[in-house]
Design an enzyme around this catalytic site. Structure first.
Site, PDB file in Angstrom:
ATOM      1  CD  GLU A  97       1.266   1.433   6.478  1.00  0.00           C
ATOM      2  OE1 GLU A  97       0.841   1.695   5.323  1.00  0.00           O
ATOM      3  OE2 GLU A  97       2.464   1.360   6.768  1.00  0.00           O
ATOM      4  CB  ILE A  99      -0.769  -3.553   2.277  1.00  0.00           C
ATOM      5  CG1 ILE A  99      -0.261  -4.999   2.249  1.00  0.00           C
ATOM      6  CG2 ILE A  99       0.184  -2.655   1.496  1.00  0.00           C
ATOM      7  CD1 ILE A  99      -0.380  -5.669   0.879  1.00  0.00           C
ATOM      8  CG  ASP A 101       5.316  -6.202   1.221  1.00  0.00           C
ATOM      9  OD1 ASP A 101       6.345  -6.814   1.536  1.00  0.00           O
ATOM     10  OD2 ASP A 101       4.805  -6.321   0.098  1.00  0.00           O
ATOM     11  CB  THR A 105       6.488   1.893   5.603  1.00  0.00           C
ATOM     12  OG1 THR A 105       7.135   1.707   4.362  1.00  0.00           O
ATOM     13  CG2 THR A 105       5.800   3.246   5.638  1.00  0.00           C
ATOM     14  CE  LYS A 129       1.777  -8.458  -0.675  1.00  0.00           C
ATOM     15  NZ  LYS A 129       2.594  -7.977  -1.794  1.00  0.00           N
ATOM     16  CG  ASP A 157      -0.281   2.008  -6.556  1.00  0.00           C
ATOM     17  OD1 ASP A 157       0.065   1.755  -5.384  1.00  0.00           O
ATOM     18  OD2 ASP A 157       0.462   2.596  -7.355  1.00  0.00           O
TER      19      ASP A 157
HETATM   20  C1  7HP Z   1       2.959  -2.674  -1.134  1.00  0.00           C
HETATM   21  C2  7HP Z   1       1.884  -2.957  -1.959  1.00  0.00           C
HETATM   22  N1  7HP Z   1       1.050  -2.148  -2.642  1.00  0.00           N
HETATM   23  C3  7HP Z   1       0.105  -2.754  -3.385  1.00  0.00           C
HETATM   24  N2  7HP Z   1      -0.038  -4.078  -3.473  1.00  0.00           N
HETATM   25  C4  7HP Z   1       0.776  -4.895  -2.806  1.00  0.00           C
HETATM   26  O1  7HP Z   1       0.621  -6.208  -2.902  1.00  0.00           O
HETATM   27  C5  7HP Z   1       1.784  -4.337  -2.004  1.00  0.00           C
HETATM   28  N3  7HP Z   1       2.769  -4.849  -1.221  1.00  0.00           N
HETATM   29  N4  7HP Z   1       3.448  -3.813  -0.704  1.00  0.00           N
END
Ligand code: 7HP
Length: 174
Positions: A97, A99, A101, A105, A129, A157
Site C-alpha cells: 500500500e 498509505i 489511513d 481498505t 497515518k 494524490d
Molecule cells: C489516502 C490518501 N491519499 C493521498 N494522500 C493522503 O494523505 C491520503 N490519506 N488517505
C-alpha cells in the site's frame, strides 16, 4: 482552486533510502520461503511497488488490485474493481500500500485474500497515518509514520493532483 504543495515531507533521497531498508528487511524475511507475490493497490502504490520490487533480492511476482470506496459511504465500505490475475492459494502474499489511513481498505483486502487460502499474508505500507487508523489491521512493514495531514507525490494524490511528483509533499486539501 489550484492546489499547491505547502512543503516537502520526504525528499527523493529519503524515500529511496527508506525503500532500500524495507527491501532488505523483506528480502531477509522471505529468503527461505520461495516466491512472494507482491500485490500493489492501485493507483497509489504504483511507484512504491516499482521501486520496492526492483530492490528486493528474492524471487517475486507482481500483481495489482484496484479498489474504490462506495460513494457517500461512511462505513468505510470498499469494493474491488480489479482483481489479481493469478491464483494465490498456497502462495506467500505481501500487500503493498502507498498509505494506510483509516485501514478499512486494508482490512477488506486481507479478508478477501485470506479466503483464497494463501500460505501467508503480510502487509507493507510506505506511509501510516496512525492517528486516523480505526480498523484493527496489522502493518508488518512501515516506511514512515506520518501525522494527520494530506500528502501527495510518489504515487499519492489529491484528486489526481501531485501523483507523479518524485518527493512526498503536504497540501491543504481545501
Ligand atoms: C489516502 C490518501 N491519499 C493521498 N494522500 C493522503 O494523505 C491520503 N490519506 N488517505
Amino acid at each position: 482552486m489550484q492546489k499547491v504543495v505547502r512543503g516537502t515531507l520526504f525528499s527523493e533521497e529519503q524515500i529511496e533510502h527508506r525503500v532500500g531498508e524495507l527491501a532488505r528487511a523483506i528480502s531477509d524475511d522471505y529468503r527461505d520461503k520461495g516466491n512472494v507475490v507482491l500485490i500493489g493497490i492501485l493507483k497509489g502504490s504504483f511507484i512504491f511497488l516499482a521501486d520496492l520490487s526492483r530492490k528486493l533480492d528474492i524471487d517475486r511476482t507482481v500483481e495489482f488490485i484496484a479498489v474504490s470506496s462506495y460513494q457517500g459511504a461512511t462505513s468505510g465500505a470498499v469494493r474491488m474493481i480489479m482483481d489479481v490475475r493469478g491464483d494465490i492459494a498456497g502462495r506467500h502474499v505481501l500487500i503493498v500500500e502507498d498509505i494506510v489511513d483509516t485501514g478499512n481498505t486494508l482490512k477488506y483486502l486481507i479478508q478477501i485474500l485470506k479466503s483464497r487460502n494463501p500460505a501467508s499474508i503480510k502487509t507493507c505500507a510506505l506511509l501510516h497515518k496512525a492517528e486516523a487508523t480505526v480498523a484493527d489491521v496489522p502493518i508488518d512493514y512501515v516506511g514512515f509514520p506520518i501525522g494527520n495531514e494530506w500528502v501527495v507525490g510518489y504515487g499519492l494524490d489529491y484528486d489526481e493532483f501531485g501523483r507523479t511528483l518524485p518527493y512526498i509533499g503536504v497540501i491543504d486539501p481545501d
